[in-house]
Design an enzyme around this catalytic site. Structure first.
Site, PDB file in Angstrom:
ATOM      1  N   GLY A  41      48.558  37.999  42.629  1.00 50.36           N
ATOM      2  CA  GLY A  41      48.151  37.928  44.025  1.00 50.36           C
ATOM      3  C   GLY A  41      47.224  36.761  44.300  1.00 50.36           C
ATOM      4  N   GLY A  47      42.011  36.653  45.589  1.00 50.35           N
ATOM      5  CA  GLY A  47      42.758  36.023  44.502  1.00 50.35           C
ATOM      6  C   GLY A  47      42.809  34.519  44.641  1.00 50.35           C
ATOM      7  N   TYR A 192      45.173  55.421  48.238  1.00 49.94           N
ATOM      8  CA  TYR A 192      44.519  54.178  47.815  1.00 49.94           C
ATOM      9  C   TYR A 192      43.334  54.475  46.898  1.00 49.94           C
ATOM     10  CZ  TYR A 192      41.945  49.776  48.153  1.00 49.94           C
ATOM     11  OH  TYR A 192      41.267  48.622  47.860  1.00 49.94           O
TER      12      TYR A 192
END
Length: 308
Positions: A41, A47, A192
């Site tokens: 990512g 990232g 999540y």
């Protein structure tokens, strides 16, 4: 007098917001010349900022993501900002186990070193499924990186001392794992949270397994950052979150600092398997430090991704 109160209230709110958004920056100036870094990512958000920071230190940086067009655009930006031409892109889809295996095979064939693996890519709480019928959050955020790391461990060991950094989130504290339903996919936020808790357990067990073998592992909470995760949701939700993020969240560059710190600082090796936030070791809830659960999740994950 009313005007004075208004000004004081506004000043108070401003100072509170500044305090909430304060972040430490990595002050370690270590170079990474000759080192190879892989960032999943790495084409956006934390990232990409991590890729820029490590490329500035001379590392060979490989960003791994699914969207080639976005990756090529990110490569141009990373190269321009870092003045480092040794930045590359390799395609991998973390929602597809076959893609991860093909990527790892290609990487091991082409790359002779892997000094730092940064498991950065992730998806927010969305109710969707991977190509292998895992819930998207658990499948990408945990299982995808679990398989990738295990397949690349031979190169990490050969390049020792090496590091594995996995991004998590402080929201892990709101859920516990249910081994009867690891593929939980009912409430987006809780889905999540469970995946981020799994990241912490994964880091702890990886550190235990690699103890004395030259590979250390760290879980990093980058803070709440102004990233593009809202693209998975409706326009109105995106609009609302943009206002909230601008007000309360930190820029991605600030969010990347703890990742960079764990990638370069010598002092972090004293906290192998640890959880870091704001460039320093953080505390975890008691249930998130259960070695028995870490081992059980590791073994369950091995079966799910067919490593055993």
């Amino acid at each position: 007098m009313y005007l004075l109160y208004t000004i004081l209230a506004a000043l108070f709110c401003f100072l509170i917001l500044k305090w909430m958004k304060r972040r430490r920056y990595c002050m370690d100036i270590k170079r990474l010349d000759g080192k190879t870094v892989l960032i999943t990512g790495g084409n956006s958000g934390v990232g990409k900022e991590t890729a820029v920071a490590l490329a500035l230190r001379g590392a060979r940086v490989i960003i791994a993501c699914r969207d080639e067009d976005k990756a090529r655009k990110a490569l141009r930006e990373i190269t321009a900002r870092s003045h480092n031409m040794n930045v590359l892109y390799m395609r991998v889809d973390l929602a597809n186990m076959r893609s991860i295996r093909e990527f790892s095979k290609t990487f091991l064939q082409k790359e002779k070193r892997l000094d730092i693996l940064i498991n950065n890519a992730g998806v927010p709480g969305i109710l969707d499924w991977t190509d292998d019928n895992f819930s998207m959050c658990f499948g990408v955020n945990h299982l995808g990186h679990f398989l990738l790391t295990n397949l690349l461990l031979p190169r990490l060991r050969e390049s020792s001392p090496s590091r594995v950094i996995t991004l998590t989130c402080s929201s892990y504290r709101y859920q516990k794992l249910d081994f009867q339903d690891l593929n939980y996919n009912l409430l987006p936020f809780f889905t999540y949270c469970r995946s981020k808790l799994a990241n912490i357990y994964f880091t702890q067990e990886l550190a235990r397994i690699m103890e004395g073998k030259g590979v250390t592992a760290y879980a990093v909470h980058p803070g709440y950052v102004q990233s593009s995760w809202t693209c998975h949701y409706s326009f109105l939700f995106q609009l609302l979150m943009k206002v909230i993020m601008f007000t309360f969240f930190v820029p991605c560059e600030a969010g990347a600092q703890t990742v960079v710190h764990c990638a370069v600082a010598d002092e972090v090796t004293a906290h192998n398997g640890g959880y870091f936030s704001d460039c320093r070791p953080g505390s975890l809830r008691i249930f998130a430090k259960d070695a028995g659960v870490s081992k059980k999740l590791w073994e369950a994950s091995e079966r799910l991704v067919k490593l055993v």
